[in-house]
Write an enzyme that holds these catalytic residues in place. Structure first.
Site, PDB file in Angstrom:
ATOM      1  N   GLY A 262    -108.782  43.546 -52.779  1.00  8.73           N
ATOM      2  CA  GLY A 262    -108.899  42.098 -51.921  1.00  8.73           C
ATOM      3  C   GLY A 262    -108.478  41.712 -52.632  1.00  8.73           C
ATOM      4  O   GLY A 262    -107.731  41.347 -53.007  1.00  8.73           O
ATOM      5  N   SER A 265    -108.917  36.330 -57.374  1.00  9.51           N
ATOM      6  CA  SER A 265    -108.544  36.189 -58.565  1.00  9.51           C
ATOM      7  C   SER A 265    -109.185  37.650 -59.255  1.00  9.51           C
ATOM      8  O   SER A 265    -108.415  38.384 -60.683  1.00  9.51           O
ATOM      9  CB  SER A 265    -108.394  35.106 -59.643  1.00  9.51           C
ATOM     10  OG  SER A 265    -107.527  33.831 -59.172  1.00  9.51           O
ATOM     11  N   GLU A 287    -104.480  45.356 -47.498  1.00 19.07           N
ATOM     12  CA  GLU A 287    -103.940  43.958 -46.345  1.00 19.07           C
ATOM     13  C   GLU A 287    -103.034  43.817 -47.935  1.00 19.07           C
ATOM     14  O   GLU A 287    -101.991  42.860 -46.622  1.00 19.07           O
ATOM     15  CB  GLU A 287    -104.840  42.943 -46.121  1.00 19.07           C
ATOM     16  CG  GLU A 287    -105.997  43.188 -47.569  1.00 19.07           C
ATOM     17  CD  GLU A 287    -107.484  41.761 -46.347  1.00 19.07           C
ATOM     18  OE1 GLU A 287    -107.777  42.389 -45.149  1.00 19.07           O
ATOM     19  OE2 GLU A 287    -107.976  41.527 -47.332  1.00 19.07           O
ATOM     20  N   ASN A 377    -113.942  30.618 -48.220  1.00 14.95           N
ATOM     21  CA  ASN A 377    -112.198  30.880 -47.419  1.00 14.95           C
ATOM     22  C   ASN A 377    -112.503  31.670 -46.268  1.00 14.95           C
ATOM     23  O   ASN A 377    -111.849  31.224 -44.829  1.00 14.95           O
ATOM     24  CB  ASN A 377    -111.404  31.751 -48.556  1.00 14.95           C
ATOM     25  CG  ASN A 377    -111.314  31.034 -50.059  1.00 14.95           C
ATOM     26  OD1 ASN A 377    -110.607  29.667 -49.593  1.00 14.95           O
ATOM     27  ND2 ASN A 377    -111.325  32.161 -50.882  1.00 14.95           N
TER      28      ASN A 377
END
Length: 497
Positions: A262, A265, A287, A377
């Site tokens: 994903g 960091s 992705e 997010n």
């Protein structure tokens, strides 16, 4: 421009960004290219910001995922955005969402295309899409991401193309555009390995919908990746040892299975841990490709990498795009509907690694909301992958804010991934394999292996008292205390007692 606009009938449609901005009216719905600060529209959004200085208007903005500052900072701060979806990552728009100035719809990224097809999203007035070229037959060649651009192009009333001369022409040939038919008339998606190509090299469009072409030379905003540290290296080592054990018992081979990592960091740093491992001939089906993937390619560890977006730091981006030909035969960019499609994830049997904001003692994961109310997010693609992968792994440091916050809590303050979709939890403290375990078994393993020492006794005390007070219930909770850690954090700025 003839090399970039190869369909002659479109060469007379070049306009300024300022003229294109005049076409955008109050109340419109915009689809925009871009996925995690890559391949996003840039120069028209800046013209919209200038327009907003003399004209009041608001629009709804749908994208692939997070965009660079042109939209998620400057347009947001200019008060242009009424609603935003499906993912964002800029502090500026995050603040406006959390103070109620912008509506935000958090979505599974694989669901967006279906919502467009059924009219839940839309009708889309304009698609604003960054491209590196338009072919002789009118296909739009995207730049460093595809995201939702293909489905937006199919359903948008009109299209504005940002032809970006700063993006290398060598990007042409990386993309594989496959658009499924509507549900009920759809054939199985014929993708059986990560490197396979099943579509066209560009996005097919009705060229009559292209209202204008704007020339841009603004580069992608660099990713905000933080370099690996000692604790992320420890998480990586725990994960590698877990995979080695899976090989020993015969559930995996030495070639593992296609990997998905994903955004962020921690996930990038964990993938970086494969650099000095014995694993080779890795396949990536993800992705987003971040720095770690290209470091693995350079080290000869990765044979193919499939994605919907390439999101790199400034230094890594310079290295990759100045030498794109050496990577080209190992890269495939797909629409996010395909990169994140449950059918493909399940068929390929992915090992999925995503980042958790917090985890509770029974294995539920919060990926999005700080203290249950403030959006970080968004869900992104983590739900697509976790539910359908061979192994749904979530990684996080065991603490945050210098130790004032425990990432493992009695009950998560917001549920994004239920215990049914979470196979493995890994922190720098250790790893918990939750597969096949009952709730009380999961709790013991998570507390023992994953919790920071400062919070272990506190969590054990809660768990044992919950068992006692609920008469050994299936999933013991003290409802009056389940979210008390978050309440204490709000009042005392720490979860420690």
């Amino acid at each position: 421009m003839e090399e970039r606009i190869r369909l002659q009938s479109l060469q007379g449609k070049v306009v300024s960004a300022e003229e294109a901005a005049t076409w955008i009216e109050d109340g419109m719905v915009l689809g925009m290219s871009g996925f995690t600060r890559a391949g996003d529209a840039k120069i028209v959004p800046l013209a919209l910001v200038e327009k907003a200085k003399t004209e009041h208007f608001k629009v709804d903005v749908y994208t692939g995922a997070s965009l660079g500052p042109e939209v998620d900072q400057y347009m947001a701060q200019a008060g242009i955005i009424r609603k935003r979806a499906p993912y964002q990552g800029d502090p500026a728009i995050r603040q406006l969402i959390n103070q109620g100035d912008i509506l935000y719809t958090d979505m599974h990224l694989s669901h967006n295309a279906e919502l467009v097809r059924t009219g839940i999203i839309g009708p889309i007035d304009f698609l604003i899409i960054e491209a590196t070229a338009i072919t002789e037959d009118g296909q739009i060649i995207p730049t460093t991401s595809i995201g939702n651009s293909a489905i937006f192009a199919q359903y948008a009333k009109e299209i504005i193309v940002e032809l970006n001369t700063a993006q290398p022409t060598a990007l042409e040939g990386l993309h594989d555009i496959y658009i499924p038919d509507v549900q009920g008339k759809r054939e199985p998606i014929p993708l059986t390995n990560a490197g396979q190509r099943i579509g066209t090299k560009g996005i097919p469009v009705d060229v009559a919908k292209i209202k204008g072409i704007v020339i841009s030379d603004i580069t992608d905003a660099p990713s905000l990746i933080v370099q690996p540290d000692e604790e992320t290296a420890q998480i990586a080592e725990h994960l590698l040892n877990f995979l080695r054990d899976e090989i020993k018992v015969g559930r995996l081979t030495e070639q593992l299975a296609p990997l998905q990592s994903g955004v962020g960091s921690v996930a990038n740093a964990v993938l970086n841990g494969f650099l000095n491992s014995e694993f080779n001939d890795l396949e990536i089906y993800s992705e987003v490709l971040q720095d770690a993937v290209f470091e693995l390619i350079d080290a000869g560890k990765v044979k193919v990498a499939s994605c919907t977006s390439i999101t790199l730091s400034e230094a890594c981006g310079k290295q990759v795009y100045e030498n794109l030909e050496r990577y080209k035969d190992r890269l495939v960019l797909r629409p996010q509907e395909i990169s994140n499609h449950p059918e493909i994830i399940r068929r390929l049997g992915l090992i999925s690694i995503n980042t958790a904001l917090e985890v509770d003692i029974y294995g539920n994961v919060n990926s999005t909301h700080v203290s249950g109310t403030k959006m970080m997010n968004g869900l992104g693609g983590s739900g697509d992958f976790a539910r359908n992968a061979r192994l749904g792994i979530f990684v996080t440091k065991s603490y945050a804010k210098g130790g004032d916050i425990s990432s493992i809590v009695p009950m998560v303050a917001h549920h994004d991934h239920t215990e049914h979709d979470v196979d493995v939890i890994a922190t720098e403290q250790g790893i918990a394999d939750l597969r096949g375990l009952a709730p009380k078994e999961r709790a013991v393993l998570i507390i023992e292996n994953c919790v920071h020492p400062d919070y272990k006794e506190q969590l054990l005390d809660y768990f044992h008292r919950a068992i006692e007070q609920t008469n050994n219930a299936h999933t013991p909770h003290i409802l009056e205390e389940a979210l008390s850690w978050h309440v204490q954090l709000a009042k005392q700025k720490t979860m420690k007692k």
